[in-house]
Design an enzyme around this catalytic site. Structure first.
Site, mmCIF file in Angstrom:
data_model
loop_
_atom_site.group_PDB
_atom_site.id
_atom_site.type_symbol
_atom_site.label_atom_id
_atom_site.label_comp_id
_atom_site.label_asym_id
_atom_site.label_seq_id
_atom_site.Cartn_x
_atom_site.Cartn_y
_atom_site.Cartn_z
ATOM 1 N N HIS A 247 -33.240 -89.004 39.631
ATOM 2 C CA HIS A 247 -31.934 -89.445 39.117
ATOM 3 C C HIS A 247 -31.392 -88.522 38.009
ATOM 4 C CE1 HIS A 247 -32.773 -93.243 41.187
ATOM 5 N NE2 HIS A 247 -33.917 -93.316 40.548
HETATM 6 C C1 BDR Z 1 -33.068 -94.554 35.541
HETATM 7 O O1 BDR Z 1 -34.125 -95.389 35.113
HETATM 8 C C2 BDR Z 1 -35.246 -94.620 34.717
HETATM 9 O O2 BDR Z 1 -36.381 -95.155 35.308
HETATM 10 C C3 BDR Z 1 -35.008 -93.210 35.151
HETATM 11 O O3 BDR Z 1 -35.527 -92.311 34.162
HETATM 12 C C4 BDR Z 1 -33.512 -93.104 35.261
HETATM 13 O O4 BDR Z 1 -32.958 -92.640 34.043
HETATM 14 C C5 BDR Z 1 -32.807 -94.846 36.974
HETATM 15 O O5 BDR Z 1 -32.436 -96.185 37.136
#
Ligand code: BDR
Ligand code: CA
Length: 317
Positions: A247
């Site tokens: 992400h």
């Molecule tokens: C987000 O949540 C975290 O687990 C990841 O680092 C990312 O920023 C995704 O939902």
């Protein structure tokens, strides 16, 4: 060179975002601020230091920020899954050598206030964790908004969340902070929600090629993304088996390869009081949308652009 500050809750995908930002020749990563999210603040800070030391960038300062949400102490704070679960894509401590560097003074909020108040050129902020640090800065001095070139946020979701059906983790972990950031009136706010990041999938073969680079960042990226692929495969959270989204890295990729995402102007607001919907990013995508757009929202992303960029940047020794 584009000046930027990353705001992270390092975790595995934050780590890849940090390595891309630190390694790309067109980006000047001024500093990294940390916040509680994927793990408690001491861990997200230590993990960030581990990443920067691992790639030989102890010169980039790490400034710890909020250890809890701005309004709801303890809500929800904890990570998605128990740390020993095969579905835990982060773990409390990243599988990297111990950090040799220490966090810097002042705290994230003071550092951001000082930097934005004194900078001679506009700075890009890239928050990829819960938004408490930036929300607190805005509460203290909203005028610093004028020193911000662009805010590029990983967070939110339109179709479905990941922590609940309604909400994505970063917004869910501190809904009031997110609401304040979206309402702040930034000139340029780009939002990269799950709707986009879930399309930018990285495969095990991509990880093999990153590992084959034989560089600290290539090896670390392969290890960390493989951990994500294993977790998603165990948890069934992605449409394509044996792949994973990264992400946070999509936000950094966008800065140098804007074609990695496809955006449209949308009004985004955050639900802070619903029971089933707390932390939901409410996006007015109606043909007759009424609200004034406050964000460029990405609804598509290209994983091949992201992978190509990682292979290029992480090839450098
Ligand atoms: C987000 O949540 C975290 O687990 C990841 O680092 C990312 O920023 C995704 O939902
Ligand atoms: Ca993150």
């Amino acid at each position: 060179m584009r000046k930027l500050i990353l705001d992270v809750d390092t975790g595995t995908d934050d780590a890849v975002a940090i390595m891309l930002a630190a390694g790309h020749p067109e980006l000047d990563l001024l500093a990294v601020t940390t916040v509680r999210g994927n793990a408690p603040l001491p861990s997200t800070t230590d993990n960030t230091l581990r990443v920067l030391d691992h790639i030989g960038r102890p010169d980039i300062g790490v400034h710890p920020g909020l250890a809890r949400p701005v309004v709801r102490p303890g809500f929800p704070g904890q990570r998605h899954f128990e740390s020993d679960s095969p579905r835990d894509m982060h773990g409390t401590t990243l599988p990297l050598p111990e950090a040799r560097s220490a966090p810097r003074e002042p705290s994230a909020v003071e550092f951001l206030l000082h930097t934005l108040r004194t900078t001679t050129e506009r700075i890009t902020l890239v928050p990829v964790g819960p938004l408490g640090n930036l929300a607190t800065v805005l509460a203290i001095d909203p005028s610093v908004r004028d020193a911000v070139e662009e805010v590029v946020i990983m967070g939110g979701a339109h179709a479905y969340g990941n922590v609940t059906p309604s909400a994505e983790f970063n917004v869910w972990a501190d809904p009031e902070a997110a609401a304040k950031v979206f309402a702040a009136g930034f000139d340029r706010l780009t939002l990269v929600p799950l709707d986009a990041t879930h399309q930018a999938l990285v495969t095990r073969e991509d990880c093999d090629e990153l590992a084959a680079l034989g560089t600290p960042s290539g090896t670390a990226a392969a290890t960390l993304i493989t951990k994500r692929i294993d977790a998603y495969t165990a948890g069934g959270g992605v449409a394509v088996r044996d792949t994973a989204p990264v992400h946070d890295a999509v936000c950094v990729a966008y800065l140098v390869r804007p074609e990695v995402i496809t955006t449209r102007p949308v009004r985004v607001e955050v639900e802070t009081s619903g029971e089933l919907t707390v932390g939901r990013t409410v996006m007015d995508v109606r043909p007759n949308a009424t609200g004034t757009p406050n964000a460029q929202v990405a609804f598509a992303a290209d994983g091949r652009v992201l992978v190509e960029l990682m292979k290029t940047v992480f090839a450098a020794p």
